[in-house]
Motif scaffolding. Structure first.
Motif, mmCIF file in Angstrom:
data_model
loop_
_atom_site.group_PDB
_atom_site.id
_atom_site.type_symbol
_atom_site.label_atom_id
_atom_site.label_comp_id
_atom_site.label_asym_id
_atom_site.label_seq_id
_atom_site.Cartn_x
_atom_site.Cartn_y
_atom_site.Cartn_z
ATOM 1 N N ASP A 1 15.391 7.659 -14.511
ATOM 2 C CA ASP A 1 15.271 6.329 -15.102
ATOM 3 C C ASP A 1 16.667 5.763 -15.338
ATOM 4 O O ASP A 1 17.476 6.367 -16.025
ATOM 5 N N GLN B 1 15.245 -0.029 -16.195
ATOM 6 C CA GLN B 1 15.353 -1.150 -15.262
ATOM 7 C C GLN B 1 14.989 -0.773 -13.834
ATOM 8 O O GLN B 1 14.547 -1.619 -13.060
ATOM 9 N N PHE B 2 15.218 0.494 -13.490
ATOM 10 C CA PHE B 2 15.056 0.919 -12.111
ATOM 11 C C PHE B 2 14.839 2.424 -12.104
ATOM 12 O O PHE B 2 15.418 3.148 -12.921
#
Length: 194
Positions: A108, A112-113
């Motif tokens: 992680d 956000q992505f």
């Protein structure tokens, strides 16, 4: 873990000024009206890693030089464990649907992505379904398989240490003999590979 790749054991003297650069492959086109269109050609970024090592003893510099030669510079792919960025703890990897048995291990990036973890350090993987540790099989490229599908709505998390799958970014390696029996590598450049 993909056992076909050798593991580079980093000398213990990695300097704090090491850098990591995230790169994407994006095509940008502008129409006659000035409207901008983009196409990202990669699903996940490539990373360039630049490490430096100080105060290596003769055995350590021989190991690094020998490993570099074994890889034939940029030719070989290997596994490398970053000193700071090498583990996930209770990271969300999926929500059960009652049917799916395979899930990709993910890291992680600040919520956000999420990027796939491809190579797990042996003996470090723990997988939980609703906070209960569960046995899984670890397949190639960080895919875990449950014997039976987790129940719909169950939270699947994992903790593990991981390697970065990399290659040397250059075909040359330079070290400096700066003091009796002490060496330094000012720059060891790596690039992630899939």
């Amino acid at each position: 873990m993909n056992m076909s790749y050798p593991v580079f054991i980093s000398p213990p003297s990695m300097a704090w000024n090491s850098t990591k650069t995230q790169k994407w492959n994006t095509e940008i086109q502008k129409s006659a009206s000035g409207r901008r269109k983009t196409l990202s050609r990669w699903s996940y970024p490539e990373y360039e890693l630049n490490c430096s090592y100080t105060c290596l003893n003769p055995a350590e510099i021989d190991y690094v030089a020998g490993f570099f030669a074994k890889m034939r510079g940029q030719a070989g792919t290997f596994l490398w464990k970053d000193d700071q960025d090498y583990k996930i703890e209770n990271s969300l990897i999926g929500i059960g649907d009652g049917f799916t048995t395979g899930f990709q291990l993910l890291r992680d990036l600040g919520g956000q992505f999420y990027e796939p973890i491809l190579d797990v350090v042996p003996g470090t993987l723990k997988v939980y379904v609703d906070d209960v540790e569960t046995n899984v099989t670890l397949d190639e490229d960080g895919l875990i398989e449950f014997l039976s599908a987790p129940a719909a709505g169950s939270i699947i998390t994992a903790s593990c240490e991981y390697y970065w799958r990399v290659a040397f970014a250059d075909d040359s390696l330079t070290w400096e003999h700066f003091w009796y029996n002490f060496y330094r590598l000012k720059s060891v450049k790596l690039v992630t590979v899939k």
